[in-house]
Design an enzyme around this catalytic site. Structure first.
Site, mmCIF file in Angstrom:
data_model
loop_
_atom_site.group_PDB
_atom_site.id
_atom_site.type_symbol
_atom_site.label_atom_id
_atom_site.label_comp_id
_atom_site.label_asym_id
_atom_site.label_seq_id
_atom_site.Cartn_x
_atom_site.Cartn_y
_atom_site.Cartn_z
ATOM 1 N N SER A 73 2.988 -10.607 6.035
ATOM 2 C CA SER A 73 1.949 -9.967 6.799
ATOM 3 C C SER A 73 1.448 -10.937 7.671
ATOM 4 C CB SER A 73 1.128 -9.301 5.822
ATOM 5 O OG SER A 73 -0.036 -8.768 6.562
ATOM 6 N N TYR A 80 -5.115 -10.775 -0.732
ATOM 7 C CA TYR A 80 -3.963 -10.332 -0.190
ATOM 8 C C TYR A 80 -3.470 -11.429 0.939
ATOM 9 C CZ TYR A 80 -0.765 -7.356 2.552
ATOM 10 O OH TYR A 80 0.403 -6.754 3.328
HETATM 11 N N1 LIG Z 1 1.588 -1.121 5.408
HETATM 12 C C1 LIG Z 1 1.360 -2.033 6.173
HETATM 13 O O1 LIG Z 1 0.704 -1.915 7.180
HETATM 14 C C2 LIG Z 1 1.942 -3.370 5.935
HETATM 15 C C3 LIG Z 1 1.424 -4.332 6.845
HETATM 16 C C4 LIG Z 1 1.967 -5.945 6.616
HETATM 17 C C5 LIG Z 1 2.733 -5.906 5.397
HETATM 18 N N2 LIG Z 1 2.881 -4.942 4.600
HETATM 19 C C6 LIG Z 1 3.890 -5.350 3.458
HETATM 20 O O2 LIG Z 1 4.839 -4.324 3.353
HETATM 21 C C7 LIG Z 1 5.636 -4.086 1.950
HETATM 22 C C8 LIG Z 1 5.605 -2.573 1.795
HETATM 23 O O3 LIG Z 1 4.344 -2.228 1.912
HETATM 24 P P1 LIG Z 1 4.126 -0.632 2.026
HETATM 25 O O4 LIG Z 1 3.131 -0.625 3.137
HETATM 26 O O5 LIG Z 1 5.427 0.225 2.232
HETATM 27 O O6 LIG Z 1 3.489 -0.228 0.694
HETATM 28 P P2 LIG Z 1 3.466 0.913 -0.124
HETATM 29 O O7 LIG Z 1 3.624 2.209 0.382
HETATM 30 O O8 LIG Z 1 2.277 0.871 -1.024
HETATM 31 O O9 LIG Z 1 4.808 0.645 -1.134
HETATM 32 C C9 LIG Z 1 4.646 -0.543 -1.834
HETATM 33 C C10 LIG Z 1 6.148 -0.625 -2.756
HETATM 34 O O10 LIG Z 1 6.061 -1.845 -3.589
HETATM 35 C C11 LIG Z 1 6.276 -1.325 -5.195
HETATM 36 N N3 LIG Z 1 5.741 -2.234 -5.837
HETATM 37 C C12 LIG Z 1 4.565 -2.668 -6.141
HETATM 38 N N4 LIG Z 1 4.450 -3.399 -7.195
HETATM 39 C C13 LIG Z 1 5.696 -3.661 -7.680
HETATM 40 C C14 LIG Z 1 5.976 -4.683 -8.585
HETATM 41 N N5 LIG Z 1 5.152 -5.334 -9.482
HETATM 42 N N6 LIG Z 1 7.625 -4.803 -8.640
HETATM 43 C C15 LIG Z 1 8.157 -3.971 -7.959
HETATM 44 N N7 LIG Z 1 7.800 -2.909 -7.042
HETATM 45 C C16 LIG Z 1 6.337 -2.955 -6.882
HETATM 46 C C17 LIG Z 1 5.778 -0.029 -5.030
HETATM 47 O O11 LIG Z 1 6.126 0.595 -6.114
HETATM 48 P P3 LIG Z 1 5.420 1.686 -7.203
HETATM 49 O O12 LIG Z 1 5.502 2.960 -6.421
HETATM 50 O O13 LIG Z 1 5.799 1.642 -8.305
HETATM 51 O O14 LIG Z 1 3.923 1.204 -7.046
HETATM 52 C C18 LIG Z 1 6.222 0.459 -3.660
HETATM 53 O O15 LIG Z 1 7.495 0.972 -3.751
HETATM 54 C C19 LIG Z 1 4.434 -5.005 1.282
HETATM 55 O O16 LIG Z 1 5.090 -6.303 0.965
HETATM 56 C C20 LIG Z 1 3.215 -5.028 2.011
HETATM 57 O O17 LIG Z 1 2.401 -6.324 1.871
HETATM 58 C C21 LIG Z 1 2.701 -3.804 4.983
#
Ligand SMILES: NC(=O)c1ccc[n+]([C@@H]2O[C@H](COP(=O)([O-])OP(=O)(O)OC[C@H]3O[C@@H](n4cnc5c(N)ncnc54)[C@H](OP(=O)(O)O)[C@@H]3O)[C@@H](O)[C@H]2O)c1
Length: 250
Positions: A157, A172
């Protein structure tokens, strides 16, 4: 990566004087962690639409109905649990993997101020966001070495950028800075094995983590990231890029 790999296959055929019709092998095997929702699920959908074989991991595969609908192979994985990572690697023993996308991540305790920050919860955030991708990469090294693509993408990120720090979110931000540092060391070491490993910022994306008011959809984010991944070569290893291919400051 995919386009560059295909290009090198065609170049070899040209040098060997081959002039028949070829059907080049362009499909790859990709593993995406945290694939049951958000960015991970969209990564699987678009990779499947491109014809790739995809292994999608979920903490609870029985509840991952949308992931199942994509036709991906489902594997159970909690990236914060060493036993779970070991079990996943055993299940995938002998399976070539061309591209590993360490996407699973959490916001964790989202206190904006230092006074409110709960450091026990920050430890959990590090465990998932910083160490999780390292555990998975280490466990799947034999699979990556057996594959042709030899590429690892850590979803990081811009909030992990020290230069771009706008304050708050101690856990974070620090967990993603740590991921960036870990990946840099990893990239230096794995380069000798022919593996390219980068950190990629997906943009501010409309997911449970990003919130409904985020700037872009998962579709836009993932289309951009896959285009960036498509162009990666060994010279890119260790870089910190965003979904539009822009270099981000550490
Ligand atoms: N959305 C944004 O604006 C944004 C910006 C920058 C970076 N990111 C990064 O992008 C990535 C995906 O984020 P997202 O926005 O798609 O978030 P999200 O919708 O909250 O999805 C997160 C995913 O990670 C899984 N997860 C969480 N803890 C875990 C663990 N201990 N072991 C295995 N899986 C786990 C969740 O599974 P469960 O359903 O089981 O919880 C879910 O499938 C993350 O690394 C996040 O930091 C996102």
């Amino acid at each position: 990566m995919f386009r560059k790999l295909l290009g090198s296959i065609l170049l070899v055929l040209t040098f060997t004087g081959f002039s028949g019709v070829i059907k080049a092998e362009t499909t790859m095997t990709v593993l995406v962690t945290g694939a049951n929702r958000g960015i991970g699920l969209e990564l699987v959908r678009q990779l499947r639409a491109q014809g790739h074989q995809v292994i999608g991991t979920a903490r609870n595969p029985a509840e991952a109905s949308e992931l199942k609908e994509t036709g991906a192979v489902l594997v159970s994985l909690d990236v914060a649990d060493s036993n779970s990572v070991r079990a996943m690697a055993e299940e995938l023993e002998g399976q070539k993997i061309d591209l590993l996308i360490n996407n699973a991540g959490i916001m964790g305790h989202s206190a904006k101020s230092f006074a409110e920050t709960d450091f026990d919860q920050v430890v959990t955030t590090f465990d998932v966001n910083s160490l999780g991708p390292m555990r998975v990469t280490q466990a799947l090294l034999p699979n990556l070495l057996a594959g042709k693509g030899k590429t690892v993408v850590q979803i990081s990120s811009t909030m992990g950028s020290i230069t771009n720090n706008g304050g708050g979110y101690y856990g974070y931000r620090a967990s993603k800075s740590a991921l960036n540092m870990l990946n840099k060391s990893l990239a230096l070491e794995l380069a000798d094995m022919g593996i390219t490993s980068i950190v990629l910022h997906p943009g501010w994306v409309q997911t449970r983590l990003g919130g409904a008011g985020a700037a872009i959809t998962t579709q836009e984010s993932v289309a951009g990231m896959l285009a960036v991944i498509d162009e990666l070569g060994p010279e890119d290893t260790g870089r910190f890029l965003d979904y539009q291919g822009k270099e981000l400051p550490w």
